[in-house]
Design a protein around this motif. Structure first.
Motif, short mmCIF file in Angstrom:
data_model
loop_
_atom_site.label_atom_id
_atom_site.label_comp_id
_atom_site.label_asym_id
_atom_site.label_seq_id
_atom_site.Cartn_x
_atom_site.Cartn_y
_atom_site.Cartn_z
N ILE A 34 0.82 -1.21 0.00
CA ILE A 34 0.00 0.00 0.00
C ILE A 34 0.85 1.26 0.00
CG2 ILE A 34 -0.21 0.05 2.50
CD1 ILE A 34 -3.10 1.00 1.97
N GLY A 92 2.00 5.90 -6.46
CA GLY A 92 2.66 6.42 -7.64
C GLY A 92 2.95 5.33 -8.64
N GLU A 93 3.26 4.14 -8.16
CA GLU A 93 3.51 3.06 -9.11
C GLU A 93 2.19 2.40 -9.46
OE1 GLU A 93 6.45 0.29 -7.70
OE2 GLU A 93 7.54 1.96 -6.83
N LYS A 132 -4.68 -4.17 -9.25
CA LYS A 132 -5.59 -4.11 -8.11
C LYS A 132 -6.08 -5.49 -7.70
CE LYS A 132 -7.79 -0.70 -9.92
NZ LYS A 132 -9.10 -0.24 -10.40
N THR A 146 -8.89 10.31 12.69
CA THR A 146 -9.93 9.71 11.89
C THR A 146 -9.70 8.21 11.80
OG1 THR A 146 -11.14 9.86 9.84
CG2 THR A 146 -8.77 10.01 9.69
N VAL A 203 -10.15 4.51 9.30
CA VAL A 203 -10.38 3.92 7.98
C VAL A 203 -10.82 2.48 8.22
CG1 VAL A 203 -9.40 3.33 5.75
CG2 VAL A 203 -8.58 5.34 6.94
N LEU A 225 -19.62 5.20 8.69
CA LEU A 225 -18.46 5.14 7.81
C LEU A 225 -17.88 3.74 7.68
CD1 LEU A 225 -16.54 8.48 8.31
CD2 LEU A 225 -17.84 7.69 6.37
N LYS A 274 -17.65 0.19 6.06
CA LYS A 274 -17.93 -0.10 4.66
C LYS A 274 -19.17 -0.98 4.51
CE LYS A 274 -14.76 2.12 2.51
NZ LYS A 274 -15.08 3.16 1.54
N GLU A 310 -18.44 13.08 4.44
CA GLU A 310 -17.37 12.10 4.25
C GLU A 310 -17.92 10.84 3.60
OE1 GLU A 310 -15.32 11.70 7.95
OE2 GLU A 310 -14.98 13.85 8.08
N LYS A 311 -19.12 10.45 4.01
CA LYS A 311 -19.72 9.28 3.39
C LYS A 311 -20.11 9.58 1.94
CE LYS A 311 -21.31 5.04 3.72
NZ LYS A 311 -20.43 3.93 4.09
N GLU A 347 -17.39 9.07 -0.28
CA GLU A 347 -17.05 7.68 -0.59
C GLU A 347 -17.94 7.09 -1.67
OE1 GLU A 347 -16.84 5.20 2.84
OE2 GLU A 347 -15.55 6.61 3.90
N LYS A 362 -19.56 9.01 -4.15
CA LYS A 362 -19.59 9.78 -5.38
C LYS A 362 -18.22 9.70 -6.06
CE LYS A 362 -22.94 13.25 -4.05
NZ LYS A 362 -23.14 14.69 -3.90
N LYS A 401 -8.53 8.67 -11.38
CA LYS A 401 -8.36 7.52 -10.49
C LYS A 401 -7.01 7.64 -9.83
CE LYS A 401 -10.97 3.83 -12.73
NZ LYS A 401 -10.75 2.57 -13.43
N PRO A 408 -3.79 6.78 -7.80
CA PRO A 408 -3.23 5.49 -7.41
C PRO A 408 -3.43 5.23 -5.94
CG PRO A 408 -1.52 7.09 -7.87
CD PRO A 408 -2.79 7.71 -8.31
N PRO A 409 -3.41 3.97 -5.53
CA PRO A 409 -3.67 3.66 -4.13
C PRO A 409 -2.65 4.36 -3.24
CG PRO A 409 -3.64 1.68 -5.43
CD PRO A 409 -3.20 2.76 -6.32
N ARG A 467 -7.86 14.59 3.73
CA ARG A 467 -7.07 13.36 3.60
C ARG A 467 -7.82 12.41 2.68
NH1 ARG A 467 -3.53 10.20 6.01
NH2 ARG A 467 -2.99 11.78 7.51
N VAL A 487 -7.74 8.57 1.23
CA VAL A 487 -7.20 7.22 1.18
C VAL A 487 -7.79 6.59 -0.06
CG1 VAL A 487 -7.00 5.01 2.33
CG2 VAL A 487 -7.08 7.10 3.67
N GLY A 512 -7.46 3.24 -5.56
CA GLY A 512 -7.30 3.22 -7.00
C GLY A 512 -8.61 3.15 -7.76
N GLY A 513 -9.70 3.26 -7.06
CA GLY A 513 -10.99 3.14 -7.72
C GLY A 513 -11.51 4.48 -8.22
N PRO A 565 -13.29 7.71 -3.93
CA PRO A 565 -12.31 7.62 -2.84
C PRO A 565 -12.66 6.47 -1.91
CG PRO A 565 -13.17 9.84 -3.04
CD PRO A 565 -14.01 8.98 -3.90
N TYR A 566 -11.61 5.84 -1.37
CA TYR A 566 -11.88 4.81 -0.37
C TYR A 566 -12.29 5.46 0.93
CZ TYR A 566 -11.47 0.49 2.26
OH TYR A 566 -11.75 -0.60 3.02
N ARG A 567 -11.63 6.55 1.25
CA ARG A 567 -11.97 7.28 2.47
C ARG A 567 -11.56 8.72 2.26
NH1 ARG A 567 -13.83 9.44 6.19
NH2 ARG A 567 -13.19 9.50 8.36
N LYS A 583 -11.35 12.25 4.39
CA LYS A 583 -11.53 12.89 5.70
C LYS A 583 -11.41 14.39 5.54
CE LYS A 583 -11.03 14.03 10.08
NZ LYS A 583 -12.16 14.09 10.99
#
Lengths: 173, 334, 146, 180, 108, 372
Positions: free
Chosen positions: A24, A28-29, A33, A83, A85, A167, A169, F54-55, F58, F60, F299, F301-302, F319, F321, F324-325, F328-330, F332
């Motif tokens: 993770i 950049g690279e 996925k 926060t 995740v 929040l 998932k 924040e949600k 995730e 949109k 998109k 990168p992760p 912030r 997170v 790569g989708g 956003p994954y998260r 903040k």
């Protein structure tokens, strides 16, 4: 300067430097996925500020957290935010603490800790940073993470009777 | 004695009408003035210059339902707005608007006005107490301490003027200021006293009037950013309307007193202007003072409660006491 | 003791300066517009609700590609079209804008590659009913063409 | 309505109206007094006190002494009542205690005592043959002032001393309570 | 002697004084709180003042004596109110009550 | 102001300031335990208009979330959008043309001035002075007109795009902005005369609610709250982003730590923003406002990205997170007033209610921004 000092201070938390880098971190690279991402191991990583926007990234175990935050506090960092995740694939919840400094000697430190998703308990840092109070309450109600020792862990932004954690998932509105 | 009593009854009716009319149109003046200061037009739709706005507002207020909050002391809750109007109307009886226009001149006119003015603060206490609202309660506590603090310098300053005039008769006080603008009590040059501190006592008196009438910057009783609306938080419809009218009636009384005590009442500023009737000059001075009230309100921020009490106890009372002694000395010497 | 008096003096002066400023303002012209009687013209880029752009024939430019529908963050656009017999292009039959949900971000206008959508200058929208804000843009276009 | 109407002024004459006003005044005084002593809430008692004192001021006015009447309003309504309501606010902020008679027997007993006293005094007053003088004071503030500073200067000085001591005493007592 | 000319009669005023006095006595006996007692005491003083004023108006050879006495009573009443209330506040601070029965212990 | 009266817990009562109260400027509620006029304890209750941005972030896609940022803080919307676009550009490596960056900076500073003007008016209104609000609104109206002519909206702008801008500015805007600067400087002088110099205003704020540097640090205060306490901290200088290093401006810092210092900082900031706008207009380069090559689908990168910007209300952090989708994954959003408001509970103890509300005004609160 201060970055280096903090890095050295934080490095002491990790007796053996971790050689491997979790996938993770390789931003950049281009990554496939499809490859399942391994949860990152505890350790201290220096980041490229121009890409990530912060300098030091320390992942500690929950019981090391207070120690790490004390180091940051002694270096006169201010708390930016806390926060969480939800790493649902790893079955883990991550709590991220952002710190920065009122100084021209720029250094942003991110301290993160991972806990089991089914048993999310993290010690509170309100004893060190009084301003963590609301941030922890917010993280608590959004992710269901319990901050042990928190003086007033009740919902802050959500309704008083909210029993969901939006929040996460697996939360569907 | 019996005839005068009848006179008084008639005068009270006229006073109520005058007070109500004044209150209504002062609201209009206040809104227009505030708007002009803030570079807005203000109420200008209803009638020419928006002059129909006050009666329409009055109709709206009267058409509304009077709500009494649960747990309130009903009797006092209803009595308080009436009590707020009462002293102002009583005071109108003895104010001489000109040499001939006075309902009942009393030789204790000054005392009369202060006696009734002092009852005004009790209306705020009762309103605040009976509403059973914490904001209203705090507001009435403030109103009481404010009233106590500002009555003292106001009375002391009035005594200074009374000492100079040698009479508590309002008409007598005005008569002694006749001549020209330089004979008015505010100017020490040709006046009765040659007291150089008179402009200062005018300022003290004016400040106290502002505070006694709960006007900005001393409107702590209804400080809306802290106490929502203070003592009249729970009042709607005509209860609120009466408080509103009482406030403006009090302003008129305060300005009348300032005019009489310091600005020469109905006297023309220059002798050759004496052909214009006195009532004109009186009303001119009165409305100029009221305009100043409005002007001040829309200029300054509000003071704090301790700032207000400090101003009274640390500045106004010592200065007015000094002024009293100084005046007494002057009278003794000359 | 001296500071006591200088404080009073300076305080008074500051009050008079403030009153001087409001006095000046009192005699300055008003800056407001009394709205229902006078109105201002909206600037060119003013964002009212969206409307369809018509071509010379008065028909909408829209080709029913549905990009705007996809781009909308609040899902307030729904459109339908059909291919007429013998025609090449799809023809718009319905374009519903749920203005109660629209946040005027402009994503739909930006996403349109056929110059079919634009912002109207409509700002006098008021109603007590929610349904009044679900616009049929096609109908609006027809009314405009009349 | 009144059998002795013949000798009295007509109800609609000026003198009659004055009499009516006086009667209203009396009623106000007595009712105010009763409210002041009987109401359960202290604030209402203060309201009653104010009503009563305004009535008393009216009585003084009828006794041809407007100065004392106005002083009554100024001092009792403007100062004493305000002070009392201040104390109520400081001492009983939430009105927790409703204030009534102390016991079941105190009310009637107190009423009996009071009625006896008041009745006795009234009877005594009415039965006595007072020598009414025709001379009426002019109610002028000047006379009072001159008398106060000449014949009654002792009283005047005494008032000042009493007030001074009262202010000092009040300050001392209120201050010392604060440190507890 | 009509009901409408009562205001010209000395006895009326004496009776008013007596009634006010009686109300005051009743209040002082029945009231439980110190503030209530103070209010009642003010009524007693008012009753006395009315008497003074009445005699001053109707029987006194010197038309000022009664008025001066009334003024004196007013000053005393004001002083009494000030002192009494400061005592009440001190008592309240001590006992958290202004009930006369709660404050029997006067050791301070 | 510490209370000279010893506070006894049994003499207190609870006062609910809000959610509907004239001083809270929105739906903020403060539960105050009062002893007379003194606050014994206060608990801020927020979340009445919490919208879970924040949600929304995730679910949109990245461009769809653009307009949410301006709903966070309706007074200084562009500053928040700026942070968002900078973050996404950094994360996905989009180059921004220089002209676009300059225009962004000018717009953000204009928006900052507008926001401070509104704060100024509302703050003075909290203290009971009404007219300054109207004067401030007149100047603000001028800014809003300029911004409307460019962006199309007056309050909740959706102007910045990933890589550039929605549309370009024209000469009308430039000349209007040039005219605005001297006008604003004149108005500032008027405000200083009318308000800053006023003795009543001074007495109300001087020495009220002193915040120590240590306290600011522990709570993470930023903007004027930190700078009024002598902390030389401004993200534009400390952590330069966009084209801010090109501009010559100062960070106003006052060491009195009281409400008056916070007021002075903001008033001085208006002046500094005017300087930035002036320089931005002078240096404005020609060129495109959107990059030539821009990925069709954004998109990043992760990874974990952070971007801080100085908005009108302080240091805004965002912030991301990314996995790569497309979404956003998260995401903040760290809002500055959240931290600034947090200070209130602790520091208002022992203050009188009017001082506490003046202090609350000096924090420059925008409730939707706290609640997000």
């Amino acid at each position: 300067m201060i970055c280096e000092k903090t890095r050295l201070a934080l490095q002491k938390l990790f007796p053996t430097p971790e050689p491997q880098e979790a996938p993770i971190e390789d931003a950049g690279e281009e990554k496939d996925k499809k490859v399942p991402q391994e949860p990152r191991n505890n350790g201290l990583v220096e980041r490229d500020y121009a890409v990530h926007g912060y300098h030091l990234d320390a992942q500690v175990s929950p019981d090391q957290l207070l120690e790490a935050v004390t180091i940051v506090d002694e270096a006169e960092f201010f708390i930016e935010s806390i926060t969480g995740v939800d790493w649902i694939k790893d079955g883990q919840l991550e709590v991220i603490y952002d710190f920065s400094r009122y100084d021209f000697d720029l250094c942003r430190v991110v301290i993160r800790t991972r806990v089991d998703r089914n048993h999310p308990v993290v010690p509170t840092i309100t004893g060190i940073y009084a301003g963590a109070n609301w941030h922890e309450r917010e993280t608590h109600e959004f992710f269901g993470i319990k901050f042990t020792g928190h003086p007033h862990l009740v919902p802050l932004l959500l309704p008083e009777d909210a029993d969901f954690h939006p929040l996460l998932k697996d939360f569907k509105a | 004695m019996s005839l005068t009593l009848l006179n008084v009854i008639v005068a009270v009716v006229i006073a109520i009408a005058f007070a109500a009319l004044n209150a209504a149109y002062l609201v209009w003046a206040e809104r227009r003035g505030a708007a002009r200061i803030q570079r807005r037009p203000g109420p200008n739709i209803n009638g020419p210059f928006g002059l129909l706005q006050p009666p329409l507002d009055g109709i709206k207020l009267m058409a509304k339902q009077l709500t009494i909050p649960g747990g309130a002391d009903k009797v006092l809750f209803i009595a308080a707005p009436v009590l707020a109007m009462f002293p102002a109307i009583m005071s109108f009886v003895t104010i001489p608007f000109s040499e001939s226009i006075v309902a009942k001149n009393m030789n204790v006119g000054v005392l009369m006005i202060f006696a009734f003015a002092s009852t005004g603060s009790m209306a705020l206490v009762f309103a605040g107490w009976s509403s059973r609202n914490k904001y209203a309660m705090m507001s009435s506590v403030r109103a009481v301490s404010q009233a106590v603090a500002y009555e003292i310098p106001m009375l002391i300053t009035t005594i200074t003027v009374v000492m100079i005039a040698g009479s508590t008769d309002l008409m007598e006080i005005v008569r002694q200021q006749s001549g020209s603008i330089l004979h008015w009590n505010i100017f020490p040059v040709l006046g009765n006293s040659h007291n150089l501190l008179m402009p200062m006592s005018f300022l003290i008196f004016f400040t106290c009037t502002l505070a006694e009438t709960n006007r900005a910057p001393f409107d702590l009783g209804e400080a809306e950013s802290e106490l929502v609306a203070g003592f009249h938080t729970e009042y709607g419809s005509m209860g609120f309307g009466l408080f509103f009218m009482g406030e403006y009636a009090n302003i008129v009384i305060g300005s009348c007193m300032t005019t009489i005590l310091f600005l020469g009442g109905w006297n023309a500023p220059l002798p050759f202007l004496g052909f214009i009737p006195g009532i004109f000059w009186f009303l001119l001075k009165l409305y100029l003072l009221i305009a100043t009230f409005i002007w001040i309100r829309w200029t300054f921020p509000r003071t704090t409660i301790y700032g207000l009490l400090n101003l009274s106890w640390k500045i106004l009372i010592p200065l007015s006491l000094f002024n009293l002694l100084f005046t007494a000395g002057l009278i003794k010497v000359f | 003791m001296i500071t006591y008096f200088t404080d009073i003096y300076h305080g008074l002066i500051s009050l008079f300066i403030g009153m001087g400023i409001t006095f000046k303002e009192f005699f300055s012209p008003t800056v407001t517009v009394s709205y229902p009687y006078e109105t201002l013209t909206m600037c060119d880029r003013y964002r009212g609700h969206t409307q369809l752009i018509a071509n010379e024939e008065g028909k909408p430019n829209c080709v029913v590609c549905g990009l705007c529908e996809k781009a909308c963050p609040s899902n307030c656009i729904s459109l339908a079209g059909e291919k007429p017999e013998g025609g090449k292009k799809k023809v718009l039959t319905k374009y519903i804008l749920d203005f109660t949900r629209c946040s005027l971000c402009g994503s739909c206008v930006e996403s349109c590659n056929f110059n079919a959508l634009e912002f109207s200058k409509e700002y006098n929208l008021a109603s007590t009913r929610k349904e009044d804000f679900i616009f049929d843009l096609l109908k609006r276009l027809e009314e405009k063409n009349k | 309505m009144n059998p002795s109407m013949v000798t009295s002024p007509s109800l609609f004459s000026v003198d009659g109206l004055v009499g009516v006003v006086f009667l209203i005044n009396l009623v106000i005084t007595i009712v105010g007094g009763f409210i002041a002593c009987n109401s359960e809430r202290l604030v209402r008692a203060v309201a009653g006190l104010i009503v009563c004192f305004i009535g008393v001021a009216g009585v003084y006015y009828f006794l041809n002494s407007p100065f004392v009447a106005l002083m009554q309003v100024l001092i009792y309504v403007g100062a004493v009542s305000v002070t009392i309501s201040f104390a109520i606010m400081l001492a009983a902020p939430e009105e927790k205690k409703r204030v009534g008679p102390a016991g079941p027997l105190v009310g009637p007993a107190g009423f009996a005592t009071a009625a006896l006293l008041a009745g006795g005094f009234s009877v005594l007053a009415v039965r006595t043959d007072w020598k009414v003088m025709a001379k009426i004071n002019d109610g002028s503030i000047k006379t009072i002032g001159i008398e106060l500073l000449t014949n009654y200067s002792m009283v005047f000085e005494l008032i000042s001393i009493v007030l001074l001591i009262a202010i000092l005493g009040a300050l001392v007592i209120a201050r010392s309570g604060r440190d507890n | 002697m009509s009901i409408l000319t009562l205001y010209n009669d000395l006895n009326t005023f004496l009776v008013i004084g007596a009634v006010l006095f009686g109300i005051g006595i009743y209040g002082i006996v029945t009231r439980r709180t110190l503030i209530g007692m103070l209010i009642a005491a003010e009524l007693i003083l008012a009753g006395a003042s009315v008497n003074f004023m009445a005699f001053n108006r109707f029987t006194s050879p010197d038309p000022v004596t009664g008025q001066v006495f009334t003024l004196f009573i007013m000053a005393v009443a004001a002083a009494e109110a000030a002192i009494g209330l400061s005592i009440i506040i001190a008592v309240y601070r001590q006992f958290k009550s202004i009930d006369a029965e709660d404050t029997v212990q006067l050791k301070g | 102001m510490n209370s000279p009266i010893k506070l006894q817990p049994d003499e207190t009562f609870i006062l609910n300031v809000g959610p509907q109260h004239p001083a809270t400027h929105g739906v903020l509620r403060v539960k105050m335990e009062m002893n007379g006029e003194y606050i014994v304890n206060a608990e801020t209750v927020i979340g009445y208009i919490h919208r879970m941005h924040e949600k929304m972030g995730e679910v949109k896609t990245y461009p769809q979330f653009l307009m949410n940022l301006s709903r966070m803080d309706y007074l200084g919307a562009l500053g928040y959008s700026h942070g968002h676009v900078l973050l996404i550009e950094k994360a996905s490596g989009i180059e921004v043309p220089e002209r676009a960056e300059y225009i962004r900076a000018i717009m953000v500073e204009l928006n900052r001035v507008a926001s401070h003007l509104f704060w100024f008016g509302a703050f003075v209104m909290d203290l009971g002075g009404f007219s300054p609000l109207m004067y401030a609104l007149q100047d603000r109206e001028y800014i809003l007109d300029m911004l409307e002519a460019v962006t199309g909206s007056r309050l909740t702008y959706c102007y910045f795009r990933f890589g550039g801008l929605y549309n370009d500015i024209d000469d009308d805007f430039i000349s209007a902005a040039r005219r605005f600067i001297p006008r604003m400087r004149k108005s500032l002088k008027k405000y200083h005369k009318l308000v800053t110099g006023n003795i009543i205003f001074h007495k109300r704020l001087e020495g009220i609610a002193p915040l120590s540097q240590e306290m600011c640090r522990k709570y993470g205060a930023s903007s004027a709250v930190a700078r009024g306490s002598g902390i030389n901290f401004d993200v534009r200088k400390n952590e330069p982003y966009s084209v801010y290093p090109e501009f010559d401006f100062d960070i106003p810092v006052f060491h009195e730590c009281d409400s008056l210092a916070r007021y002075k900082v903001r008033m001085e900031e208006i002046e500094q923003s005017l300087r930035i706008i002036e320089q931005g207009l002078d240096k404005l380069p020609d060129g495109p406002i959107m990059p030539e090559k821009k990925p069709k689908l954004i998109k990043p990168p992760p990874g974990d990205y952070y971007q801080a910007v100085e908005t009108a209300r302080g240091s805004f952090g965002i912030r991301l997170v990314s996995d790569g989708g497309k979404t956003p994954y998260r995401l903040k959003l760290r809002s500055p007033t959240y931290s600034n408001m947090h200070l209130f509970d602790e520091s208002c103890r022992g203050m009188m209610i009017m001082d506490a509300l003046a202090f609350m005004g000096s924090l420059d609160l925008v409730i939707p921004e706290i609640d997000r």
